[in-house]
Write a protein that holds these residues in place. Structure first.
Motif, short mmCIF file in Angstrom:
data_model
loop_
_atom_site.label_atom_id
_atom_site.label_comp_id
_atom_site.label_asym_id
_atom_site.label_seq_id
_atom_site.Cartn_x
_atom_site.Cartn_y
_atom_site.Cartn_z
N GLY A 1 -7.12 -1.97 -2.57
CA GLY A 1 -6.82 -0.75 -2.40
C GLY A 1 -7.87 0.41 -2.62
N ASP B 1 0.88 -1.29 0.08
CA ASP B 1 0.02 0.07 -0.01
C ASP B 1 0.94 1.28 -0.03
N ASP C 1 -5.70 3.03 1.38
CA ASP C 1 -6.27 2.75 0.09
C ASP C 1 -5.85 3.76 -0.88
MG MG Z 1 -6.00 -2.80 1.04
#
Ligand code: MG
Ligand code: ATP
Length: 420
Positions: free
Chosen positions: A68, A44, A75
């Motif tokens: 994400g 991420d 995210d």
């Molecule tokens: Mg995630």
């Protein structure tokens, strides 16, 4: 067409979570004749994600990103893609009200952070998510289509199906990669290959070429065939002929050509013949009953399963005489047979199965090494008993024992001589 799949999520860079979305996506893309040339797992991290997307834009016709798209600060897929494409993110009020309504129906008030999920790169098409809050996105950049989908597999899968149907299939044309799996029990990998190779060797050069891979799994060997064809009908024709040639050579050891597992094949035989089965298990500890009942609708043919691990349980629950246990030992053909007969009589079923063996790692002797498993199968008044020497660790021996038992029953129910 060439595709790149990007699984987004730091959890998949740990030993605890695996990327499975890309398997689902690859399968569907291959069916359209789209080659998956690269898969990437990225954490991420906005810059790392942007780097992956930038590199893939150089060569890929399709880029599928999953994960994400949630509402939290980690995210970042939307932001990373918008940055690479140089398009601004804009709030889509229609998405905001859909999320608010959806949450209200579940009794929640929408939090402000959920507005993040309504940020859409300018020009993107919004893909409805019937099972969650995060919508998917479809973007085009030059010759490349970018598809952004949420990470949870149960949300991602139907959304990707819809994209395939509505957007990818119409462009991909009729051709594709078509697959079959031939599953074989009771033969070794080398035996299967020695018999099959002279047949499949010729398939690479035919008009519709078929690539063949042999895979050994616990208790079975699989031959995976994939044909590249201009139409599904052409692919099916070539694969039907190929499967028929393999079945002709390998005979009744082929138990499945349509994707079914052994327990489904046996379940279908029991159901269509109107037979009930009862199982008595020692070393497999209920695994056979568990596999049989993994199949939906198995109550039509599973009567009962008994786990009789100790000698006392074999005596009390199945009526195996103590003298037989003392004379032959618990892992012996007479005991397996009495287990099958005992559970069948008590269940008043047509089919009885008894399994007794040494799963290891301890308990083996020179005469009965670890992996010695005795299986008895009774169908009406026909009883077969076989002693197997199975290899592998404890888990594998247990699985292979259940596979051997199911395969014995399958063969008894499909013998041409059998009037059943
Ligand atoms: Mg995630
Ligand atoms: P959400 O709206 O649920 O937050 P999201 O797009 O943010 O969606 P993630 O938070 O990245 O999704 O992932 C949610 C769940 O989906 C996690 O349990 C994660 O492990 C799982 N998941 C994410 N990506 C994959 C993948 N490639 N394969 C299998 N599971 C995945």
């Amino acid at each position: 067409m060439k595709a790149c799949i990007v699984a987004v999520g730091s959890e998949m860079l740990t030993p605890f979570r695996q990327d499975t979305n890309s398997l689902v996506v690859t399968e569907r893309l291959n069916q359209l004749g789209i080659d998956v040339r690269m898969k990437v797992i990225v954490g991420d991290d906005r810059e790392e994600m942007a780097g992956v997307v930038r590199a893939a834009l150089d060569w890929a016709d399709v880029i599928v990103l999953t994960g994400g798209l949630g509402p939290t600060a980690d995210d970042l897929t939307r932001e990373a893609v918008a940055e690479v494409l140089g398009t601004p993110l804009e709030i889509d009020e229609a998405i905001v009200s859909r999320i608010r309504d959806r949450m209200a129906r579940a009794g929640f008030v929408m939090a402000d952070i959920n507005r993040r999920q309504a940020m859409v790169p300018r020009g993107a098409a919004v893909i409805d998510n019937p099972r969650g809050t995060a919508p998917g996105l479809w973007l085009e950049h030059g010759r490349t289509s970018l598809i952004l989908l949420p990470g949870p597999p149960r949300e991602m899968t139907p959304m990707f199906e819809a994209i395939v149907r509505e957007r990818l299939a119409p462009r991909a044309g009729e051709g594709g990669l078509f697959r079959r799996v031939v599953k074989i029990a009771g033969r070794t990998e080398s035996d299967v290959d020695a018999r099959a190779e002279p047949i499949y060797r010729h398939w690479r050069d035919q008009a519709v070429p078929i690539a063949t891979t042999i895979l050994a799994a616990a208790g079975q060997i699989e031959l995976h065939l994939s044909a590249r064809a201009a139409t599904r009908a052409e692919g099916d024709r070539a694969l039907d002929a190929a499967v028929a040639a393999l079945v002709g050579e390998l005979g009744p050891s082929v138990f499945s050509v349509d994707g079914r597992q052994m327990e489904e094949v046996v379940g279908d035989l029991l159901r269509t013949k109107g037979l009930q089965v009862a199982v008595a298990e020692s070393c497999t500890g209920g695994l056979l009953a568990s596999r049989l009942t993994d199949v939906p609708g198995s109550s039509a043919y599973v009567e009962r399963g008994v786990v009789c691990y100790s000698n006392r349980a074999k005596v009390e629950l199945l009526g195996v005489p103590e003298q037989v246990l003392a004379a032959h030992g618990a892992v012996s053909e007479p005991v397996a047979r009495l287990m099958a007969e005992g559970v069948r009589a008590r269940a008043a079923s047509q089919v009885g199965i008894g399994i007794t063996g040494i799963a290891g790692p301890g308990g083996g002797t020179a005469e009965k090494p670890v992996g010695t498993v005795v299986v008895a199968v009774q169908v009406d008044d026909d009883v077969r008993v076989r002693t197997f020497t199975l290899f592998g660790d404890r888990t594998q021996v247990k699985f292979r024992a259940t596979q051997a038992a199911l395969n014995m029953l399958r063969l008894m129910l499909t013998e041409p001589a059998a009037s059943r």
